[in-house]
Design a protein around this motif. Sequence first.
Motif, PDB file in Angstrom:
ATOM      1  N   TYR A  82      -2.248 -12.683  -2.056  1.00 45.58           N
ATOM      2  CA  TYR A  82      -3.539 -12.294  -1.472  1.00 45.58           C
ATOM      3  C   TYR A  82      -3.851 -13.116  -0.229  1.00 45.58           C
ATOM      4  O   TYR A  82      -3.681 -14.326  -0.198  1.00 45.58           O
ATOM      5  N   ASP A  83      -4.289 -12.418   0.831  1.00 44.00           N
ATOM      6  CA  ASP A  83      -4.751 -13.045   2.065  1.00 44.00           C
ATOM      7  C   ASP A  83      -5.884 -12.182   2.576  1.00 44.00           C
ATOM      8  O   ASP A  83      -5.712 -10.967   2.776  1.00 44.00           O
ATOM      9  N   THR A  93      -5.663  -6.491   5.399  1.00 38.05           N
ATOM     10  CA  THR A  93      -6.452  -5.300   5.073  1.00 38.05           C
ATOM     11  C   THR A  93      -5.523  -4.136   4.758  1.00 38.05           C
ATOM     12  O   THR A  93      -4.302  -4.215   4.948  1.00 38.05           O
ATOM     13  N   ARG A  94      -6.118  -3.036   4.297  1.00 33.67           N
ATOM     14  CA  ARG A  94      -5.310  -1.850   3.994  1.00 33.67           C
ATOM     15  C   ARG A  94      -4.624  -1.324   5.250  1.00 33.67           C
ATOM     16  O   ARG A  94      -3.526  -0.770   5.183  1.00 33.67           O
ATOM     17  N   PHE A  95      -5.279  -1.539   6.399  1.00 34.26           N
ATOM     18  CA  PHE A  95      -4.704  -1.037   7.643  1.00 34.26           C
ATOM     19  C   PHE A  95      -3.469  -1.857   8.022  1.00 34.26           C
ATOM     20  O   PHE A  95      -2.459  -1.327   8.457  1.00 34.26           O
ATOM     21  N   ALA A  96      -3.578  -3.173   7.834  1.00 32.55           N
ATOM     22  CA  ALA A  96      -2.433  -4.039   8.143  1.00 32.55           C
ATOM     23  C   ALA A  96      -1.267  -3.730   7.209  1.00 32.55           C
ATOM     24  O   ALA A  96      -0.101  -3.711   7.639  1.00 32.55           O
TER      25      ALA A  96
END
Length: 529
Positions: free
Chosen positions: A504-505, A509-512
């Motif tokens: 987790y970071d 994001t979902r886009f990345a």
Amino acid sequence: MTTERAADFASWACRYSQRTNRSLAGAHIVLPETVDALSASTASRSTAEPAPIAAQSSSQAQSSVPLMPAAAQQWGMVPVDADQPSQPDPGQFLIDATISADQVPDMRLATGAAAMDYAQEHMVVLRTLMAQLRGEIDFTGVRIAVCLILEPKTAVLLRALHAAGAIVGVFGGPDTTDQRVARQLRAEGIVVEADTGWDARQTHEAALRLLDEIRPEIIVDDGASFARLASLERPELMRRLIGVAEETTSGVRAFQAMQDADELNYPVVAVNDSTLKTGFDNAHGTGETCVTTLQRILGEHVFAGAKVAVIGYGPVGRGFALRIRALGAQVTICDTDPVACLKAVFEGFAAQDIDDALPAADIVISATGVRHTITLDHLQRMRGGAVLSVIGGIANEIALDDIPDFVPQIGRDSMTLTVSNGPTITLIADGDGVNYTVGGGNPIEIMDLSFAVQVSAVTYLLQHCDELDPGLLRLDAQSDRRIATIALEARGCHASHATVDNGYDWRLTRFAEEDAARTRSCRGNEEAA
């Protein structure tokens, strides 16, 4: 339980619960073969059992008796096959319903010592936790005043604190004292102020007498009764007080009012706000034993087909409503909180205003812990022959103080009450909390959890006595997890584990992630080409 009575969960649950005071919820149950519910209910009805409430026909009651496996699961039990070993092994939390409940030893008839020993045998969580805590804190010489319902389970808590070296004294009101337990505790060297024969003046004097003798550093309280008494009438004792551990919803409410008025001058751990207290003691303990105590008084099948209005949909009201529905009741919920009512609707109950629900109800249950939940006007709206009971449990939850000729009697199961300009109804337990005044109180395994939270609160107060500010405070989630882990392991169960590093970071994001996936896909295609 014999085969011809297999489907009759209502009879079995009432008898087993009342005789043993063991928790049905959370237990594994070995079931007998099931038979048709109608024939089972007919075969199982005891000749000594009171008739159902007047508005309910026997055919309605019989046809509403649910099959035992379904009812047991709705109640919160885990059915297991007698021929297949249960995995995991539930140990002492396995109940064999192939044995008649009438053959189980009746702890109500046992001596004080025997009843206390029986409860102690089944309170494995408190026993295990106290062994751990005694390695973390020295209880020797700590002066603890306890104001709780005085019965075998409370005695186990007192024994544990006394054995750890604390100087312990307990006060029990005349309506909440098991005299055999009081006698046994005195014999074991614990200071006891409790007598079922006291009048109001004697009760008041006894409470002050205990405060004067113990001079408490810690108060374990029920309803904020003892701490408020000390604050008002023994303020000099409060200077040595480390803090209070409060057991109940009504008590936390009282301490909150004191805090809001800038009158709370000492730390109070809201034990009631622990998930292991409210989520188990209130929902499962009170919900279960109020049902079975009412069954004992009114008849084992009293809820089958009955129209029941439950006032209050907190943990107590919800736990009660779910269980009587398992026994065939038609339940309507009345709550002043729209969110609570919506929750009830989504859980399959009708929700109405109290004024609309009362005239149609065969049984009315107050589950709020709020004074005058049932007013004189409400009493006048009830139909003749209806039953009225309190499971919330504070003084005058029903406005009986507005009925001039009402004289309460300790230990009375039921009475006929004629309401001025209203109906004649059946009042249960003189308007007090039904399960602890005319029943055995919350089940052993449930109080095992609650008292584990209590000793955690006492330990916290002792460990942090030099740094706590006055006011309400709550134990952290780790305290609940510690107790829950002990309780799970005693049942052969375990919580799962989490992945140590899931990558987790917050910047991922979902886009990345989608961009990274497309990049990996393109590289794969290029390599393939």
